[in-house]
Design an enzyme around this catalytic site. Structure first.
Site, PDB file in Angstrom:
ATOM      1  CG  ASP A 434      -1.944   1.125   1.167  1.00 47.47           C
ATOM      2  OD1 ASP A 434      -3.030   0.878   0.644  1.00 47.47           O
ATOM      3  OD2 ASP A 434      -1.645   2.238   1.632  1.00 47.47           O
ATOM      4  CB  ILE A 435       1.058   4.216  -2.210  1.00 50.02           C
ATOM      5  CG1 ILE A 435       1.404   3.338  -3.413  1.00 50.02           C
ATOM      6  CG2 ILE A 435       1.839   5.525  -2.246  1.00 50.02           C
ATOM      7  CD1 ILE A 435       1.053   3.970  -4.747  1.00 50.02           C
ATOM      8  CD  GLU A 477      -4.617   4.124  -1.503  1.00 49.59           C
ATOM      9  OE1 GLU A 477      -4.833   4.579  -0.378  1.00 49.59           O
ATOM     10  OE2 GLU A 477      -5.442   4.200  -2.433  1.00 49.59           O
TER      11      GLU A 477
END
Length: 564
Positions: A434-435, A477
């Site tokens: 996950d960003i 994301e």
């Protein structure tokens, strides 16, 4: 030389006679058209006037219907003065309209004996989606849970109408409708904005537009993510019309599709026409909305890949089997549902003149040339359609932004690799990514910058993988990596390389260098995992452990959580 000159003169004479005959015929036909009687027919829309029906307005105002000998009245749908929903199927069957616009639910009515038939598929994809808000913190049907308020048109709250696409997607996601905190949908954006519901049905052609107008961020969950890909709007008529007035049916179909091609090639002109000439549902459906809608409608019709109006019987079969699996239909007959228009013959209007002016030998040559040309066109069309079908399959399984597998392809591959690892007692690991602070990237630099970060992450990370590894964009994301025949220690080593590579990665946006970090959760298949959900939930929990620990790090599972 004399013989050769005679032959040239003969063929020149034949050509001049043919051209003269065609000229006379066209002049006579033009004269007839001036006084031609127009057959009155009515088209019943399924909703209020908007770009959703642009092709029919174009056919009317650009003269395509008139040229086809039709005087067409277009009636809007929605609700009547008493608040009752206008049902196009009823209007057509009871002859209050000769043609109607509806969706693939027509198959359900047809299977129950309603004497109707589809004459063209306009939208190759359905606009129906699930809509939530980014604020509510979930991006998949699997995350709905028991307490989250939702409003979906399901059998438990139905007024007799069920959203088959919603039922099918929930079934693929292994979510039982009886588990949900569900109420009957009002389709009002206000319910989503004020928290009355956190998930509602919507159409991608308008729902996100109105949410963004309120300053909120919509999040769309598409049935296509779960392999549910129905047709959208289609044109239908009664079996009686096809049997008693086949020429009218064909003329209406051809003129309507001609109108759609024009509308898609000249959207600004038709948007202006709708805004000026037609009363939309209310003042919110203004010029800005119609421009937005026109772009979304074109995506659903997909005219650059699929011929407007094309109907694929095999795809209808797949839709029918989906309805059967949901218990909505028992038997079906796709052959009688789909109307096949008779082929146009380019010489049909000139036959009587050709008989008088051209020798039988010329007729034979023309027919031979036509058949040769037709064969070539058919071969090209078959090749084009095969290519289109292949393109659609890729589109159904690929994330359009990053080029990675999408959620649907991931779920299929995940199940396959999970079962194979259990059957052959092989190691199998999963990495979730996950960003960090992705919302802040979008808010500060804009969504285009966010898109560049997503693409760059996908490119950098996939370059570190083996040929047997499978990376997918799970949603927003979030990314996932399947690692077949891989121990947790090996997966951890890969995760560390991925973390470092993305830490040092720079994304250039409008001349500015943008850096980002990621959080990762790493786990391996264990003997206690009875389903893919067990392994997936553990990886998801590890990812959130990494975020809670400060982000830009990895959580792994070796009997307990360990921060790296």
């Amino acid at each position: 030389m004399a013989t050769k000159d005679y032959k040239v003169s003969f063929w020149n004479s034949v050509a001049l006679m043919a051209l003269g005959g065609i000229f006379v015929f066209e002049a006579a036909k033009a004269s007839d058209n001036n006084d031609k009687y127009l057959t009155p027919v009515t088209l019943q829309l399924q909703w209020y006037h908007q770009f959703q029906f642009a092709g029919y307005y174009a056919a009317l105002h650009k003269g395509f219907y008139e040229a086809a000998g039709l005087d067409v009245t277009i009636k809007d749908g929605g609700y009547d003065a008493k608040g009752n929903a206008i049902i196009p199927e009823a209007e057509v069957v009871f002859n209050r309209a000769q043609f109607g616009i509806t969706r693939t639910d027509l198959l359900i009515n047809h299977s129950q004996g309603l004497p109707v038939a589809v004459i063209a598929n306009v939208m190759q994809h359905s606009p129906y989606v699930f809509m939530t808000l980014k604020d509510y913190g979930f991006s998949s049907l699997e995350e709905i849970g028991l307490n989250r308020p939702v409003t979906l048109n399901l059998p438990s709250v139905s007024d007799g109408r069920n959203d088959a696409e919603a039922m099918a997607a929930l079934k693929v996601a292994h979510v039982e409708p009886a588990w949900l905190n569900n109420r009957f949908p009002t389709w009002k954006i206000e319910d989503l904005l004020n928290g009355t519901t956190e998930l509602m049905p919507a159409y991608v052609t308008d729902g996100p537009f109105f949410v963004e107008k309120e300053g909120r961020t919509p999040l769309i969950i598409s049935p296509e993510d779960y392999g549910i890909d129905f047709y959208g709007d289609l044109i239908f008529t009664s079996v009686k019309m096809i049997e008693q007035q086949p020429d009218i049916v064909k003329s209406f179909r051809d003129a309507s599709l001609q109108g759609w091609k024009y509308a898609l090639e000249h959207p600004a002109e038709i948007v202006s026409l709708i805004h000026k000439e037609y009363r939309t549902r209310n003042e919110h459906y203004d010029l800005e909305f119609l421009i937005y809608e026109s772009a979304e409608i074109k995506k659903l019709i997909n005219p650059d890949v699929i011929e407007v109006g094309y109907m694929n019987p095999l795809r209808w079969e797949k839709i029918a089997k989906t309805y059967q699996s949901l218990g909505l239909i028992r038997e079906y007959d796709i052959e009688s549902l789909l109307y096949i228009p008779p082929a146009n013959h380019p010489l049909s209007g000139y036959i009587k003149w050709v008989k008088l002016l051209v020798l039988p030998l010329i007729i034979s040559l023309i027919i031979s040339a036509y058949l040769y040309s037709l064969t070539r066109r058919l071969r090209k069309e078959i090749a084009r359609r095969r290519e289109a079908e292949a393109t659609l399959k890729i589109q159904a399984e690929r994330d359009a932004l990053t080029g990675l597998d999408n959620r649907y392809a991931f779920q299929r591959n995940f199940s396959h690799e999970f079962e194979r690892a259990r059957r052959y007692k092989q190691p199998f690991s999963l990495v979730m990514i996950d960003i960090d602070f992705f919302k802040e990237i979008n808010d500060k630099f804009g969504h285009l910058a966010g898109d560049e970060v997503l693409k760059s992450l996908a490119n950098v990370t996939s370059g570190l993988l083996r040929g047997s590894d499978q990376m997918a964009r799970y949603g927003g994301e979030e990314f996932v990596i399947l690692l077949p025949n891989t121990l947790e220690s090996e997966a951890m080593a890969l995760a560390e390389r991925i973390l470092r590579a993305n830490q040092s990665n720079c994304v250039l946006v409008d001349g500015h260098s943008l850096q980002y970090t990621i959080s990762l959760g790493v786990t391996e298949l264990s003997d206690e995992d009875q389903s893919i959900n067990d392994l997936f939930k553990r990886s998801d929990q590890l990812l959130y452990e990494a975020k809670d620990a400060g982000r830009n790090c990895i959580r792994r599972y070796v009997g307990k959580f360990v921060l790296q």
